[in-house]
Write a protein that holds these residues in place. Structure first.
Motif, mmCIF file in Angstrom:
data_model
loop_
_atom_site.group_PDB
_atom_site.id
_atom_site.type_symbol
_atom_site.label_atom_id
_atom_site.label_comp_id
_atom_site.label_asym_id
_atom_site.label_seq_id
_atom_site.Cartn_x
_atom_site.Cartn_y
_atom_site.Cartn_z
ATOM 1 N N GLN A 237 -64.896 16.033 18.517
ATOM 2 C CA GLN A 237 -64.985 16.826 17.236
ATOM 3 C C GLN A 237 -65.075 16.466 16.085
ATOM 4 O O GLN A 237 -65.137 16.353 14.987
ATOM 5 N N ASN B 106 -66.927 21.773 13.152
ATOM 6 C CA ASN B 106 -66.648 20.513 13.873
ATOM 7 C C ASN B 106 -65.097 20.713 14.478
ATOM 8 O O ASN B 106 -63.952 20.395 14.699
ATOM 9 N N TYR C 279 -63.836 23.150 16.411
ATOM 10 C CA TYR C 279 -63.599 23.275 18.077
ATOM 11 C C TYR C 279 -63.437 22.388 18.175
ATOM 12 O O TYR C 279 -62.199 22.696 19.505
#
Length: 269
Positions: free
Chosen positions: A31, A211, A214
């Motif tokens: 990620q 991202n 995450y």
């Protein structure tokens, strides 16, 4: 607690938790790497003029590493299929892009590429593409998405290779070129249009914060898997201590109830 932790089932549990954590850390790393979008190719690469046939193949998408590339190619225009792209600005003025299909010499499948020959304020001033063998040098750009809706005759709403391929009924490159220079036998060809000059993209790297979120989330999950193992181990160790304490209490009660020199009947009386 160390004695409890060294039991085979808790060692196996730790190994399992560490394996899960490793997977979560790898997902987090992925990620993080996806969060940083790769910027466009350096200007010193895109400004070096390359043959179109060596950069892009018809039917293949134009990737970010290929976009903005200055290309050159030789062939001929097909003036009968010329279209205008409405609502195009140049120096704050609204007008039209004049787009003509160009049959590229040496292109697979005899493919053509849409060429923006220039800009005009009035639709009637578009003119006609030159005939004969022409060499075009310009910037290779990705196609636009089609836009639905009625448009005046001879115009389209967007420079979409898919849409133009249906209109012109010929195979096209999945890209278009803005003509910065047009020559015939080495001499410049005047079109009467204003040149649509497209500069290279800014060399910026963008960050996708979703991202990043995450990635941090996967790290938290990795830590939680080990914490969960430790919490279960601590609970098991605490139960063991309570069971040992309970057994010790029972043993002491038994010793008190059965003192030396007494019998159970004497205790009852």
């Amino acid at each position: 607690m160390l004695k409890t932790a060294l039991k085979p089932r808790w060692i196996a549990g730790l190994l399992f938790a560490l394996a899960i954590s490793t997977v979560f850390v790898l997902l987090s790393e992925w990620q993080f790497s996806a969060a940083e979008s790769e910027g466009p190719a350096p200007a010193e690469d895109t400004e070096a003029v390359r043959p179109l046939t060596g950069v892009l193949t018809p039917g293949e998408p134009l990737y970010g590493s290929q976009a903005d590339q200055m290309v050159t190619f030789t062939g001929s225009f097909d003036p009968e299929d010329q279209v205008l792209i409405a609502n195009r600005l140049l120096d704050g003025e609204e007008g039209y892009w004049v787009v003509t299909p160009f049959d590229v010499d040496g292109a697979p499948q005899d493919a053509s590429i849409p060429v923006v020959r220039g800009w005009t304020e009035e639709q009637g001033d578009a003119g006609t593409a030159p005939s004969g063998e022409i060499t075009v040098t310009g910037r290779l750009l990705p196609p636009e998405a089609p836009i639905a809706g009625p448009v005046p005759a001879g115009t389209v709403a967007a420079l979409s290779s898919a849409e133009l391929g249906n209109i012109w009924d010929k195979p096209l490159y999945s890209a278009f070129v803005t003509a910065h220079q047009t020559t015939a036998n080495g001499a410049p060809v005047e079109s009467g249009l204003q040149t649509v000059t497209v500069a290279p993209q800014p060399q910026e790297t963008t960050i996708n914060w979703l991202n990043i979120f995450y990635a941090v989330e996967w790290v938290v999950f990795a830590g939680f898997s080990v914490f969960l193992w430790w919490r279960l181990l601590a609970d098991s160790h605490q139960r063991s201590l309570e069971e040992d304490e309970y057994e010790d209490d029972e043993y002491e009660d038994d010793e008190y109830d059965e003192e030396p020199g007494t019998t159970s009947s004497e205790v009852k009386n």
